[in-house]
Design an enzyme around this catalytic site. Structure first.
Site: not given
Ligand code: UD1
Length: 345
Positions: A157, A128, A153
């Site tokens: 990544k 992302s 979150y």
């Protein structure tokens, strides 16, 4: 001629389902594994209606290595993996960090562990633009510095990218293409599949379309005092079908040994920065439907502006986002109307 089999983890989810469609249209055999924690098995019917092919489906959790081992035994022909199986709500990750680290990291570790012994040649990983944080410059190239993650979150990544790099640098017998998505939006033009968030949507487009159809009273625009031309935040909204197509190219590169390095990283965006207010306006113009909205305070943790420099993906992958934002908004609206027709929302 049928091409190789690809394992798509999280393949009934939003980006996963669109990617399964594109893989099947390109001739690949697909097996999906999904625990249906944030999706529905009906999605398989939608994929079949679009492509005429029903992908194999295993309901299971990728954090359980026994489940994955059995899958590789049952499907010894898997040659590539696209890993979408992950939790993805930024806000929820702040309250449930263990869930996020467990789901996102254990899934990846299990897959990496099983790839070598099962002869899998490569893994495409969903990363992302969140890894860039608030970038120093826009548009953002792949060389931009990675900023400290602001949510568990986002951290999963970053850590996942590091894990893949370490494992491959340690001599693992496979490759990886890491794709850094900007903001995926829209739905398949058939309106057979699309985004289906659980509960109150946290992301802009599902909240907007639910407001347009009357499920929500009004859309809150989080801040109009940013340092941007109209004061609202700027993002790079990329059509989900365009995004899905990049995965097929990435898989093809790995399976045909066209990759230039054992790890390749690409930004997937349009290259255009669009503000929240511009997006609402584009939706209204494209669909003729008004979106009641009001300006409210900033949302904690939001980035002011971020958009992609997709030149590297354009050149090396030969991929380019081609859908107009207006068409993408029409596809999101058609999908919302389809959900209403089906009595789902
Ligand atoms: C976030 C994550 C991204 C993740 C994505 C999907 C960050 C920096 N970004 O993107 O990594 O992949 O979620 O889960 O962590 N907005 C409103 N009103 C709303 C909802 C959103 O004004 O009701 C605005 C936001 O302030 C933002 C834009 O719309 O400017 C897009 O928000 P959203 O769709 O939630 O995505 P991001 O926060 O950009």
């Amino acid at each position: 001629m049928k091409k190789e089999r690809i394992l798509v983890t999280g393949g009934t989810g939003y980006i996963g389902s669109h990617t399964v469609v594109e893989l099947q249209e390109a001739g690949y055999s697909v097996v999906i594994i999904d625990n249906l924690s944030n999706s529905n098995a009906d999605v398989i019917d939608g994929i079949e209606r679009i492509t005429g092919v029903r992908p194999d489906f295993v309901e299971g959790d990728c954090t359980d290595i026994a489940v994955l081992s059995k899958l590789f035994t049952d499907y010894p022909d898997i040659k590539g993996i696209i890993n979408f199986a992950a939790s993805k709500a930024v806000g929820e990750s702040m309250h449930k960090p263990i869930l996020y680290y467990r789901n996102n990291l254990n899934t990846l570790l299990n897959l990496l562990d099983l790839m070598g012994p099962n002869g899998v040649k490569g893994i495409v990983f969903s990363s992302s633009c969140t890894v860039y944080g608030e970038p120093d410059e826009n548009p953002v190239t792949e060389a931009a510095p990675i900023k400290k993650a602001t949510s568990p979150y986002g951290n999963t990544k970053q850590i996942s990218e590091e894990i893949i790099t370490d494992v491959i640098n340690a001599g693992a017998p496979f490759k990886s293409v890491i794709l850094r998505y900007f903001n995926p939006v829209g739905a398949h033009p058939s309106a057979e599949i699309g985004e289906l968030p659980n509960g109150v949507p946290q992301n802009l487009i599902p909240y907007l379309t639910q407001t347009a159809i009357g499920i929500r009273k009004e859309l809150s625009v989080f801040g109009d005092d940013y340092n941007t031309p109209d004061g609202s935040c700027i993002r790079d909204y990329i059509n989900v079908v365009d995004l899905a197509k990049a995965h097929v190219i990435a898989v093809e590169r790995m399976l045909t040994d066209k990759t230039e390095d054992k790890i390749e990283i690409f930004n997937l965006g349009t290259g255009n920065g669009v503000s929240v207010l511009e997006l609402i306006h584009t939706f209204e113009e494209a669909t003729g439907v008004k979106v009641p909205h009001k300006i409210v305070g900033r949302r904690a943790g939001d980035i002011e502006k971020v958009w992609a420099d997709p030149a590297y993906a354009n050149e090396v992958l030969g991929w380019k986002a081609t859908s107009s934002l207006a068409d993408t908004m029409r596809s999101a609206w058609a999908w919302q109307q389809k959900l209403r027709e089906r009595g789902i929302m």
